[in-house]
Write an enzyme that holds these catalytic residues in place. Structure first.
Site, PDB file in Angstrom:
ATOM      1  N   TRP A  16       7.010  -8.284  -7.952  1.00 59.73           N
ATOM      2  CA  TRP A  16       5.907  -8.418  -8.900  1.00 59.73           C
ATOM      3  C   TRP A  16       6.122  -9.674  -9.740  1.00 59.73           C
ATOM      4  CZ3 TRP A  16       2.241  -5.182  -7.627  1.00 59.73           C
ATOM      5  CH2 TRP A  16       2.540  -3.908  -7.143  1.00 59.73           C
ATOM      6  N   ASN A  26     -15.956   5.430 -11.390  1.00 62.94           N
ATOM      7  CA  ASN A  26     -14.828   5.677 -10.484  1.00 62.94           C
ATOM      8  C   ASN A  26     -14.625   4.565  -9.462  1.00 62.94           C
ATOM      9  OD1 ASN A  26     -14.751   8.035 -11.891  1.00 62.94           O
ATOM     10  ND2 ASN A  26     -15.230   9.384 -10.190  1.00 62.94           N
ATOM     11  N   TRP A  66      -3.390   5.404  -9.433  1.00 63.81           N
ATOM     12  CA  TRP A  66      -2.787   4.070  -9.440  1.00 63.81           C
ATOM     13  C   TRP A  66      -1.844   3.897  -8.256  1.00 63.81           C
ATOM     14  CZ3 TRP A  66      -3.642  -0.444 -11.857  1.00 63.81           C
ATOM     15  CH2 TRP A  66      -4.528  -0.437 -12.945  1.00 63.81           C
ATOM     16  N   TRP A  89      -8.982  17.153  -5.461  1.00 65.01           N
ATOM     17  CA  TRP A  89      -8.058  16.033  -5.719  1.00 65.01           C
ATOM     18  C   TRP A  89      -7.341  16.236  -7.044  1.00 65.01           C
ATOM     19  CZ3 TRP A  89      -6.129  11.905  -3.112  1.00 65.01           C
ATOM     20  CH2 TRP A  89      -5.494  10.910  -3.872  1.00 65.01           C
ATOM     21  N   GLU A 135     -13.465  16.427  -4.965  1.00 64.44           N
ATOM     22  CA  GLU A 135     -12.906  15.726  -6.121  1.00 64.44           C
ATOM     23  C   GLU A 135     -12.197  16.709  -7.056  1.00 64.44           C
ATOM     24  OE1 GLU A 135     -12.725  12.599  -6.373  1.00 64.44           O
ATOM     25  OE2 GLU A 135     -14.143  11.933  -4.845  1.00 64.44           O
ATOM     26  N   TRP A 152       1.729  -2.155 -10.986  1.00 66.80           N
ATOM     27  CA  TRP A 152       0.711  -1.122 -11.228  1.00 66.80           C
ATOM     28  C   TRP A 152       0.984  -0.308 -12.489  1.00 66.80           C
ATOM     29  CZ3 TRP A 152       2.226   3.979 -11.431  1.00 66.80           C
ATOM     30  CH2 TRP A 152       3.474   4.301 -10.878  1.00 66.80           C
TER      31      TRP A 152
END
Length: 458
Positions: free
Chosen positions: A295, A335, A376, A267, A264, A353
């Site tokens: 959308w 998370n 996202w 990341w 993590e 988004w």
């Protein structure tokens, strides 16, 4: 005495493992300066929750500096102008800082370098973004090979100790009063539920100490919203109250599944490498075909009402509602629930988004440009490394799978009396309380609508 040297602070609000501070302290008296620069950031200025955190973090940092014989100078305006004014008042010509990679901070660094001698140092990531590359020298776009390559150059450098003392100038320049910046909410004070947080370097160290007991069980507990299985270090890391190198060295020997946690941290480095390649990652689809995605029209009152229901935790999906209420109350969301809530907005409601990303930017205390945008775009399927759009999370099944019953009871109290079997989907169980809303849309029709919209751009 040597001429004073400026220390330009941004998202590196710590004294330990602070390479810019160490370099400045070697040269002469140090003038630590924080500039609140909303002009350069423009529409990416810090959101309300982040400003709450910033107030307390700056207050904590100033106290730590005073213990070392120094203090924090506060200015508001454009960084290059305010730093130049402080430098002129102090007879200084050099500025030390930790390098940042958000597009507006890179612009600010270029502007400061035109008026002062700017010395940038690394220290906010395990390795400087852009350093870990493929054999051909290209930056990685996919996380897994990036993480493999990053692990090859781990562990990070040993953390630097904080200075025993920081030499002060003969006199200090003018400084703003932190309270006059009005970073804290007042009418109403929506941050009352933030009291569990302790911003600042000391609070970050306490978080790490507490997490060490759970680090070995990280992989088995991180997805359980009702369990304190995550580190909750994200806001401390974002504001640089602790360095990722320090976190790595404190946790790496915990055993068990701590390697998953270290991934993590990786990341976080990966996300910075992404925005270094794609500075507009928070506003532009990485996969261009999604530019034609249909959308739902955000100008529609129906769509806006559903978006407001999502923000308020009134969707009729208990796990989504619990997460959104936790976010509003505490400035943070578990998370796993972040992914569920984001997927619901994108794929159940078919809302772009970017609208969700902007809401998280304003309400998260750990709102990080790179991580927020990368996460996202991963959920939406629009990212360079992302989940497929057609993989649509089933929030009701996710809620049951990850044992979210007690988590829902905590954040959706109108459901607190329901059984573990019924609480994940009270509408289907026939026991939805009158004060809890019906589902905005059923999972099956939402899934079919999302897949149909996706098929049109294949």
């Amino acid at each position: 005495m040597s001429d004073p040297v400026l220390l330009w602070l941004r998202r590196d609000l710590r004294l330990s493992d602070q390479r810019a501070l160490v370099a400045a302290a070697h040269e002469g008296p140090v003038v630590p300066v924080y500039v609140l620069d909303d002009d350069t950031a423009q529409h990416r200025k810090m959101g309300a929750a982040s400003r709450w955190w910033l107030h307390h973090s700056l207050k904590s940092l100033d106290a730590s500096l005073r213990e070392k014989g120094s203090r924090l100078i506060l200015r508001r305006g454009r960084c290059e102008e305010e730093l130049a004014q402080v430098a002129e008042a102090m007879g200084a010509t050099r500025v030390h800082c930790i390098r940042h990679y958000e597009p507006w901070w890179r612009n600010a660094e270029r502007a400061v370098a035109k008026v002062l001698d700017l010395c940038c140092h690394d220290g906010n990531y395990l390795r400087p973004p852009g350093m870990v590359t493929t054999q051909s020298g290209d930056p990685y776009k996919i996380y897994t090979p990036f993480w493999r390559a990053l692990k090859e150059v781990m562990p990070p450098d040993e953390p630097l100790e904080r200075p025993h003392r920081i030499d002060a100038p003969d006199q200090w320049p003018e400084s703003d009063d932190l309270n006059e910046w009005k970073l804290l909410p007042t009418s109403p004070n929506w941050a009352k539920g933030f009291s569990d947080w302790e911003p600042g370097e000391s609070g970050a160290r306490k978080r790490i100490d507490a997490f060490l007991n759970a680090a070995a069980e990280y992989d088995g507990q991180r997805d359980l919203p009702g369990v304190e299985g995550t580190s909750r270090l994200s806001p401390h890391l974002h504001f640089g109250e602790v360095s990722p190198g320090y976190v790595w060295h404190r946790t790496a020997d915990a055993g068990g599944s701590v390697d998953v946690f270290l991934g993590e941290l990786g990341w976080r480095d990966y996300a910075q490498n992404v925005i270094l390649q794609f500075p507009k990652y928070a506003s532009e689809n990485a996969r261009e075909r999604f530019d034609d995605f249909n959308w739902r029209d955000f100008r529609s009152s129906t769509v806006r009402d559903e978006f407001d229901a999502w923000k308020a935790g009134r969707t009729g999906y208990p796990i989504v509602d619990a997460g959104m209420r936790q976010l509003w109350a505490t400035g943070w969301m578990h998370n796993r629930v972040r992914m569920i809530a984001a997927s619901f907005l994108i794929k159940h409601l078919l809302i772009d988004w970017r609208e969700g990303e902007k809401w998280f930017w304003d309400t998260l205390v750990d709102a990080d440009y790179a991580s927020n945008a990368t996460n996202w775009q991963w959920v939406s399927g629009t990212g360079i490394d992302s989940n497929m759009f057609g993989r649509i999370m089933a929030p009701l099944k996710q809620s049951e799978k990850f044992g979210a019953a007690d988590y829902i009871r905590l954040w959706v109290p109108e459901l607190a009396d329901l059984s573990d079997d019924a609480i994940h989907d009270p509408e289907a169980a026939g026991c939805r309380p009158d004060d809890y809303p019906e589902k905005l849309i059923g999972h099956k029709p939402a899934r079919e609508r999302a897949l149909a919209a996706n098929s049109k751009i294949r």
